[in-house]
Structures are given as structure tokens and as C-alpha cells.
Design a protein around this motif. Structure first.
Motif, PDB file in Angstrom:
ATOM      1  N   UNK A 102      41.300  42.341 -21.584  1.00 44.32           N
ATOM      2  CA  UNK A 102      41.509  43.804 -21.170  1.00 44.32           C
ATOM      3  C   UNK A 102      40.135  44.348 -21.595  1.00 44.32           C
ATOM      4  N   UNK A 103      39.794  45.447 -20.787  1.00 42.23           N
ATOM      5  CA  UNK A 103      38.444  46.007 -21.240  1.00 42.23           C
ATOM      6  C   UNK A 103      37.034  45.714 -21.079  1.00 42.23           C
ATOM      7  N   UNK A 104      37.194  44.316 -20.575  1.00 39.31           N
ATOM      8  CA  UNK A 104      35.990  43.542 -20.502  1.00 39.31           C
ATOM      9  C   UNK A 104      35.626  43.329 -18.910  1.00 39.31           C
ATOM     10  N   UNK A 105      34.244  43.359 -18.434  1.00 37.78           N
ATOM     11  CA  UNK A 105      34.197  43.063 -17.138  1.00 37.78           C
ATOM     12  C   UNK A 105      32.839  42.019 -17.012  1.00 37.78           C
ATOM     13  N   UNK A 134      40.935  36.450  -7.627  1.00 44.17           N
ATOM     14  CA  UNK A 134      41.725  37.775  -7.873  1.00 44.17           C
ATOM     15  C   UNK A 134      41.730  37.973  -9.324  1.00 44.17           C
ATOM     16  N   UNK A 135      41.135  39.077  -9.830  1.00 43.78           N
ATOM     17  CA  UNK A 135      40.986  39.426 -11.231  1.00 43.78           C
ATOM     18  C   UNK A 135      42.152  39.837 -11.817  1.00 43.78           C
ATOM     19  N   UNK A 136      42.723  39.308 -12.939  1.00 44.40           N
ATOM     20  CA  UNK A 136      43.825  39.725 -13.719  1.00 44.40           C
ATOM     21  C   UNK A 136      43.503  40.138 -15.083  1.00 44.40           C
ATOM     22  N   UNK A 137      43.721  41.305 -15.444  1.00 51.15           N
ATOM     23  CA  UNK A 137      43.459  41.868 -16.689  1.00 51.15           C
ATOM     24  C   UNK A 137      44.621  41.524 -17.739  1.00 51.15           C
ATOM     25  N   UNK A 138      44.235  40.592 -18.587  1.00 50.15           N
ATOM     26  CA  UNK A 138      45.497  40.092 -19.588  1.00 50.15           C
ATOM     27  C   UNK A 138      45.033  40.702 -20.932  1.00 50.15           C
ATOM     28  N   UNK A 139      46.152  40.504 -21.825  1.00 49.14           N
ATOM     29  CA  UNK A 139      47.537  40.384 -21.253  1.00 49.14           C
ATOM     30  C   UNK A 139      48.074  41.301 -20.640  1.00 49.14           C
ATOM     31  N   UNK A 140      48.822  40.730 -19.665  1.00 48.37           N
ATOM     32  CA  UNK A 140      49.706  41.711 -18.830  1.00 48.37           C
ATOM     33  C   UNK A 140      50.841  42.679 -19.793  1.00 48.37           C
ATOM     34  N   UNK A 141      50.827  43.997 -19.238  1.00 44.66           N
ATOM     35  CA  UNK A 141      51.601  44.986 -20.055  1.00 44.66           C
ATOM     36  C   UNK A 141      52.969  45.269 -19.222  1.00 44.66           C
ATOM     37  N   UNK A 142      52.754  45.433 -17.862  1.00 43.95           N
ATOM     38  CA  UNK A 142      53.751  45.969 -16.882  1.00 43.95           C
ATOM     39  C   UNK A 142      53.633  45.056 -15.763  1.00 43.95           C
TER      40      UNK A 142
END
Length: 373
Positions: free
Chosen positions: A71-74, A82-90
Motif C-alpha cells: 500500500x502506498x507504493x507504485x 492485475x495490481x492488488x494493493x496489499x494487505x487487503x483491508x476490505x
């Protein structure tokens, strides 16, 4: 002078080749080793993790490629996926088994919505839906898209099927779809090992690895226990559905588990990795003399032999029925579908206990119960 120049050039070439090798090694990434799972590959790179799911219906093809990004990085220079931002929260979860897995991993608080609530038998989910903290998003085949969007999920968890034609409108809302294809793995432990991937998604990789280590160790120990039995029994599975009897193929996860349980299964040499549909007479011919009958059913009470006979008058032609060696798994009153995919050791323990009466040091049956006379 010429010798010194030659040595200098040699050193420069060697250093540059080392630099190229290091860069190449970095490009290759660090592969995460899976002991049993065959349809998932995970490679860690600097800044992201690439997860590739093999297409179980098209050999050599990719089902889906995910890029897990903190999360917060690119990160720059990522491949297509498929980009998945981790950790998942919802997350919105469409299956009861994955709701149960998240509870096993202590991540159930990250379930924001579910589909097919009537098929989800996880008490926590129903409590949270009633309290308004988890959204009921409707039918899994035609979910309420607006309700899904309102939950602002990081990902949707769905099970893919061959020739399904995709996921309809769900694919149009730009939310990562996690295709839960572990059920297509060839063995029980391979299927269960996917919990490590789900652990990566929810930031609990260490917990998932630890849980799988427990499952693996327990399963292997039970295999050794089964091998000590001096009793060899044959087994038939399931019941007639309409005009068809579906039996597990020899290469299915259940077929593999029966082999690990050390029993004789009429379709052990069958090459199917799923179920085989057969007419009643074919099953009778091949399994009519089996010692034990194991089947699943759905009811609000324990089934009886009279009820079985009322379902199909031909059941009394089976030796296991006549000898009253039938065991039923009531999927309404047990957590068979919720637990057994990721805890195959639980189910193997039941199989061993039912098929090897000389082994008496196992816990009580978890899913099956002997049909009462």
C-alpha cells in the motif's frame, strides 16, 4: 605494458559481467517455493510480488497474473497484470469456504461483503450481516453491483469455472478479482497450500505458512497411521442425484485422499480429476459388494435407512446398505464444505476411522456419522 593493459581489460570485462549477472538475477526475482501446489507461481521482485495462476482447463495458458504491491507504493517497470494493493483491508467474498479460511487466519474482520449468504455457514458472517457490518450483496450469479461498490472493497473473491463466460458486470467496476482456483489442484495438500497465497494478500503470510505446516504435518502423520492398519476395506461414495450417480474420479482430491487412507476404491484407477457421472446400474455393478458406504446429504436431521430406501429402492442391493455399514455427512449440520478444503487432515481422519476399525486412537468423527439402524 601490453601485459598490464591486458590484465586491466580482463578485470573490467569480469567486473562488467558480474554486474550484468547481478542485474539478471535481480530481474529473475526470488521464487517462493510451494511444496505441493502446481497451479500457482509466486516470484518476489524489488517492490512487488508477481503471482501467476495457471489455467487449469488450458495447458500452458495463464488464468490470471497478479502484481501484489505494498500500500502506498507504485513501483516502476512492472509487467502486465492485475495490481492488488496489499494487505487487503476490505473484501467481498463469494464463497463460504473462503470466509471460513479467513476466520482460520484471523482475518475475518476484513470481510466487507458477501454473496450467496444463504450458502455461507460461518456464524460470524451472519452475525455481522445482522449487525450491519457486513453487506449482503445478493445472489452470486447476479450480485448487486451498487452494494458491492458501496463497500469500497480492495478485492473480490470468486471461484472460476470452465466456459463460464466471465463474471459479467462485476468485471466492469475496476475492482481486482481474485480467482480462487485452488479447487482444481490435483491433491488435497496442493489445494490447501493455496492458503499461503491468501495469507500474502491479507498481510498474514507467516500465520498462513504456520497453519499450512500444521495441516501438512497432521496429514502426513495420519497417512502413516493408516498404513499400520491390518484391515483392508472397500468403499463406495455418495448417492444418486436425479438419474445420475456422481462418483469421485481416481485423480480427484477425494480419490487421492481415499488412496492416502489406505482403502480399496473401485474407481482408484480412473484418470478423471473431477466427478464421473454414471447410471445407477453401473455403480451397482462395480461397487455393489463394497464394505462401506460414505455419502453426503442435506437435511435438518440425521438420515435413516428407511429414508435412504425411500429415496431409491435400489439402495438395498448394495452390500454396505444390507450390512448397515453406511455413514452420512449432513452438510447442513456440519462444516464439511467450510473446513475440509483447507483442513484435509480433518477429513482424512474421518476416512481412516471409518475404513479401519482396528485404529482406535483417533478423535471422534468430525463430519460423518454412522447411519442409525
Amino acid at each position: 605494458m601490453k601485459k598490464s593493459l591486458f590484465l586491466l581489460l580482463t578485470v573490467v570485462v569480469w567486473l562488467s559481467s558480474c554486474g550484468r549477472q547481478t542485474a539478471r538475477q535481480q530481474e529473475q526475482g526470488d521464487t517462493v517455493r510451494f511444496r505441493y501446489a502446481k497451479r500457482i507461481t509466486v516470484v518476489r521482485y524489488g517492490g512487488y510480488t508477481e503471482v501467476t495462476l495457471a489455467n487449469p482447463w488450458k495447458t500452458g495458458k495463464v488464468l490470471h497474473r497478479y502484481l501484489l504491491v505494498p500500500r502506498g507504493e507504485t513501483p516502476d517497470g512492472m509487467p502486465a497484470g492485475t495490481v492488488v494493493h496489499v494487505p487487503l483491508r476490505r473484501s467481498v467474498v463469494f464463497t463460504t469456504v473462503h470466509c471460513a479460511l479467513l476466520q482460520m487466519l484471523h482475518q475475518e474482520q476484513h470481510i466487507a461483503g458477501v454473496a450467496d449468504l444463504k450458502y455461507i455457514k460461518v456464524p460470524y458472517v451472519h452475525e455481522q450481516v445482522k449487525a450491519g457490518r457486513i453487506m449482503d450483496c445478493g445472489d452470486g450469479m447476479a450480485p448487486n453491483i451498487e452494494k458491492i461498490i458501496d463497500q469500497h472493497p480492495d478485492a473480490l473473491f470468486l471461484s472460476p469455472f470452465e466456459n463460464s463466460g466471465g463474471y459479467g458486470k462485476v468485471e466492469e467496476i475496476d475492482i481486482p478479482i481474485i480467482e480462487c482456483a485452488e479447487y482444481m489442484e490435483p491433491t488435497p495438500l496442493a489445494r490447501a497450500e493455496w492458503m499461503r497465497f491468501y495469507g500474502m494478500l491479507f498481510g498474514c503470510e507467516r500465520e498462513a505458512d504456520s497453519l499450512f505446516a500444521v495441516v501438512d504435518s497432521s496429514y502426513q502423520a495420519l497417512c502413516k497411521v493408516a498404513a499400520t492398519s491390518r484391515v483392508s476395506r472397500s468403499v463406495m461414495l455418495d448417492k444418486v442425484t436425479g438419474s445420475v450417480w456422481y462418483v469421485p474420479g481416481g485423480k480427484s482430491t477425494i480419490g487421492c485422499m481415499l488412496a492416502d487412507a489406505g482403502c480399496r476404491y473401485p474407481w482408484a484407477s480412473d484418470e478423471h480429476s473431477g466427478s464421473v457421472s454414471l447410471p445407477f446400474e453401473s455403480v451397482l455393478e462395480r461397487a455393489g459388494e463394497c464394505d462401506v458406504w460414505l455419502f453426503r446429504y442435506s437435511s435438518d436431521h440425521a438420515i435413516s435407512y428407511d429414508e435412504l430406501l425411500a429415496e431409491h429402492h435400489g439402495y438395498n442391493r448394495f452390500r454396505a446398505f444390507r450390512q448397515q455399514e453406511a455413514y452420512g455427512c449432513n452438510v447442513e449440520l456440519s462444516l464439511f464444505y467450510e473446513e475440509s478444503p483447507f483442513r484435509p487432515d480433518y477429513l482424512l481422519g474421518d476416512f481412516i476411522q471409518m475404513l479401519h476399525p482396528d485404529i482406535t486412537n483417533l478423535p471422534p468423527l468430525r463430519y460423518y456419522q454412522k447411519v442409525k439402524k
